[in-house]
Design an enzyme around this catalytic site. Sequence first.
Site, short mmCIF file in Angstrom:
data_model
loop_
_atom_site.label_atom_id
_atom_site.label_comp_id
_atom_site.label_asym_id
_atom_site.label_seq_id
_atom_site.Cartn_x
_atom_site.Cartn_y
_atom_site.Cartn_z
N GLU A 202 48.23 44.89 23.03
CA GLU A 202 47.04 44.21 23.54
C GLU A 202 47.28 43.69 24.95
OE1 GLU A 202 44.92 42.05 19.87
OE2 GLU A 202 46.87 41.21 20.33
N ASP A 221 51.67 37.47 12.51
CA ASP A 221 50.26 37.53 12.89
C ASP A 221 49.70 38.95 12.68
OD1 ASP A 221 47.79 36.65 14.14
OD2 ASP A 221 48.41 37.76 15.92
N HIS A 226 48.05 43.36 9.12
CA HIS A 226 47.27 44.49 9.64
C HIS A 226 48.08 45.78 9.74
CE1 HIS A 226 44.41 41.43 10.51
NE2 HIS A 226 44.91 41.04 11.67
C1 BG6 Z 1 43.93 39.01 14.59
C2 BG6 Z 1 45.16 38.41 15.21
O1 BG6 Z 1 44.04 38.98 13.19
O2 BG6 Z 1 43.79 40.35 15.03
C3 BG6 Z 1 45.05 38.46 16.72
O3 BG6 Z 1 45.31 37.07 14.78
C4 BG6 Z 1 44.79 39.87 17.19
O4 BG6 Z 1 46.22 37.93 17.32
C5 BG6 Z 1 43.61 40.47 16.43
O5 BG6 Z 1 44.51 39.85 18.57
C6 BG6 Z 1 43.43 41.95 16.72
O6 BG6 Z 1 42.27 42.42 16.13
P1 BG6 Z 1 40.94 42.66 16.99
O7 BG6 Z 1 39.92 43.08 16.01
O8 BG6 Z 1 40.62 41.35 17.65
O9 BG6 Z 1 41.33 43.72 17.97
#
Ligand code: BG6
Length: 456
Positions: A202, A221, A226
């Site tokens: 990211e 996290d 995920h």
């Molecule tokens: C979240 C995390 O669950 O998912 C974040 O806590 C992360 O740190 C995010 O940036 C990423 O998912 P999305 O949908 O925001 O790209």
Amino acid sequence: MIQRLVIFGGTGDLTGRYLLPGLAALHEAGELDTSFELVCADLKDWDDKQFRAWVADQLDQHAANAAGVSRRAITAAARYRRADIQNPLEVAEAIAGGGPVAVYLALAPALFPMAIRTLHDAHLPDGSRIVLEKPFGVDLASAETLNQLLADLVPEQAVFRVDHFLAMTTVQNLLGSRLANRVLESLWNSAHIAKVEITWDETLTVEGRAGYYDNVGALEDMVQNHLLQLLCLVAMEPPISVSERDLRDRKLDVLRSIRPLTDDEIPHRTRRARYSAGTIGDRSVPSYVDEPGVDPQRCTETFAEIELALDNWRWSGTSFVLRTGKALGADRKEVAVHFRPVPHLPFGHDGSTAPNILRFTLDPESLTLALTVVGPTAGTLVPLTMTAPIQPPEFPAYGRLLLDVLTGNPALSIRGDEAEQAWRVVTPIISAWSRDLVPLDHYPAGSVVPPRARRR
Ligand code: BG6
């Protein structure tokens, strides 16, 4: 369908940024009855009028594309109750109204055990459902305790451990593409696939979330939930159906097959790093440790990479690399499947042929297959790219999740045993990192890849 949603933490960021827009999208799609009730509970001394003004403002900010009529309908449906989640009488008042409720715990995860006990004492009506955000516990033992508390309150089918990745259309398409194509499924094993890289890089920084993030770091996290869920979708056996039981049983098989890393392996198979000051595009980014709310002594990582092996027939011999980082130079959110090289090239090898890679780009969605087309004298690498037509998803991920909660379909949420297995994988790494078996590297914000991140 349950007609009453009660959100504890009802004036928080999660409610304003995701839950209210999700509800507005459901209203717009005609999924909410006129009898739908929304009760938000929190500690502020607000009345309904003050609360509705806040709701309207949040919807303006975070659901600007939703139809005005839907924004107004959600605002009008919203009621506010002052309630302390530690107080069974106040909680009982917030959930009162007859019939089952869907209770969303939009609270700090450290409050979950106490919140579940309070709901128990407040006599949650039969047929009610509970929704929790990650992280679900802090390790295997705490996840087991939390599961036991929940089991004393409601049946497992009524527990929704949210992982919003599973509600993303692009993530669902990963499984769809895999299972709808015989040409893929027949190659989907370690005889043909050397490595699978699951990457969620990211450009986002900690973005004011240090209060939460500094306690968890990239591993807890993103990887514990995920990325391991993405791994499940890539590696699972074809389920009989996508019903909650079939889907979650097959995901559990994958998690159970992951070989836990030992203290000897962790230094070679995991990496952790933290961003220092740098530039992303034309944006200057301060060092992570200078962000408000960060405690440098915690050594929280903002980048994590782990390499796992699966002990099962299909995948023995394939390596699975999961990696994620914040404040990197480019967004890269994908699953890359690296096929093994061909066993023999009859016309010799001039170095220009590369093994095939199938890339599922999850954001923005596309599918790329690097095929080598061989000419008479030299191989020419021709990337075949297919970008799926961008169709706006029916609902944002949180709309999908809320609809599943209200209609009682937990297929896209994490089952208790999955959460425990994910901690079984990650807990030894947390332990080794806390004992400094792996040094904490640093990378300037805006790096394309943190130094030494590529070991292979
Ligand atoms: C979240 C995390 O669950 O998912 C974040 O806590 C992360 O740190 C995010 O940036 C990423 O998912 P999305 O949908 O925001 O790209």
